[in-house]
Motif scaffolding. Structure first.
Motif, PDB file in Angstrom:
ATOM      1  N   GLU A  94       0.823  -1.197   0.000  1.00  0.00           N
ATOM      2  CA  GLU A  94       0.000   0.000   0.000  1.00  0.00           C
ATOM      3  C   GLU A  94       0.860   1.251   0.000  1.00  0.00           C
ATOM      4  N   ALA A  95       0.418   2.246  -0.772  1.00  0.00           N
ATOM      5  CA  ALA A  95       1.086   3.548  -0.844  1.00  0.00           C
ATOM      6  C   ALA A  95       0.077   4.558  -1.378  1.00  0.00           C
ATOM      7  N   ASP A  96       0.410   5.830  -1.258  1.00  0.00           N
ATOM      8  CA  ASP A  96      -0.478   6.879  -1.770  1.00  0.00           C
ATOM      9  C   ASP A  96      -0.103   7.344  -3.165  1.00  0.00           C
ATOM     10  N   ARG A  97       1.173   7.309  -3.466  1.00  0.00           N
ATOM     11  CA  ARG A  97       1.610   7.798  -4.783  1.00  0.00           C
ATOM     12  C   ARG A  97       2.976   7.210  -5.096  1.00  0.00           C
ATOM     13  N   TYR A  98       3.388   7.375  -6.348  1.00  0.00           N
ATOM     14  CA  TYR A  98       4.742   6.990  -6.728  1.00  0.00           C
ATOM     15  C   TYR A  98       5.316   8.032  -7.661  1.00  0.00           C
ATOM     16  N   ALA A  99       6.628   8.037  -7.756  1.00  0.00           N
ATOM     17  CA  ALA A  99       7.320   8.998  -8.620  1.00  0.00           C
ATOM     18  C   ALA A  99       8.640   8.402  -9.075  1.00  0.00           C
ATOM     19  N   GLU A 100       9.055   8.793 -10.273  1.00  0.00           N
ATOM     20  CA  GLU A 100      10.363   8.409 -10.779  1.00  0.00           C
ATOM     21  C   GLU A 100      11.402   9.336 -10.152  1.00  0.00           C
ATOM     22  N   ASP A 101      12.489   8.765  -9.666  1.00  0.00           N
ATOM     23  CA  ASP A 101      13.564   9.540  -9.055  1.00  0.00           C
ATOM     24  C   ASP A 101      14.881   8.979  -9.550  1.00  0.00           C
ATOM     25  N   GLY A 102      15.364   9.520 -10.657  1.00  0.00           N
ATOM     26  CA  GLY A 102      16.594   9.007 -11.256  1.00  0.00           C
ATOM     27  C   GLY A 102      16.406   7.582 -11.732  1.00  0.00           C
ATOM     28  N   ALA A 103      17.211   6.669 -11.206  1.00  0.00           N
ATOM     29  CA  ALA A 103      17.152   5.269 -11.613  1.00  0.00           C
ATOM     30  C   ALA A 103      16.153   4.466 -10.794  1.00  0.00           C
ATOM     31  N   TYR A 104      15.339   5.140  -9.967  1.00  0.00           N
ATOM     32  CA  TYR A 104      14.406   4.458  -9.080  1.00  0.00           C
ATOM     33  C   TYR A 104      12.967   4.892  -9.279  1.00  0.00           C
ATOM     34  N   THR A 105      12.054   3.953  -9.049  1.00  0.00           N
ATOM     35  CA  THR A 105      10.628   4.247  -8.925  1.00  0.00           C
ATOM     36  C   THR A 105      10.344   4.125  -7.438  1.00  0.00           C
ATOM     37  N   LYS A 106       9.916   5.233  -6.811  1.00  0.00           N
ATOM     38  CA  LYS A 106       9.710   5.264  -5.371  1.00  0.00           C
ATOM     39  C   LYS A 106       8.239   5.456  -5.049  1.00  0.00           C
TER      40      LYS A 106
END
Length: 55
Positions: free
Chosen positions: A20-32
């Motif tokens: 479970e999470a509220d949102r995600y975002a791309e951060d360089g080489a990672y999807t957080k």
């Protein structure tokens, strides 16, 4: 909060995750993935995330 399924549509040898999470975002080489307070819940190298399903 939403439930995210990662790589659920991929072959059996690809690791699959559900959390479970509220949102995600791309951060360089990672999807957080973040909760409502913007605390990081989970992070994956972007090249290991093939599909994201929000339930």
């Amino acid at each position: 909060m939403a439930t995210y399924r990662i790589n659920s549509q991929q072959a059996d040898f690809v690791p699959k995750y559900e959390f479970e999470a509220d949102r995600y975002a791309e951060d360089g080489a990672y999807t957080k993935f973040y909760d409502a307070s913007d605390a990081e819940v989970k992070a994956f190298r972007t090249d290991t995330v093939f599909d994201i399903e929000i339930i």
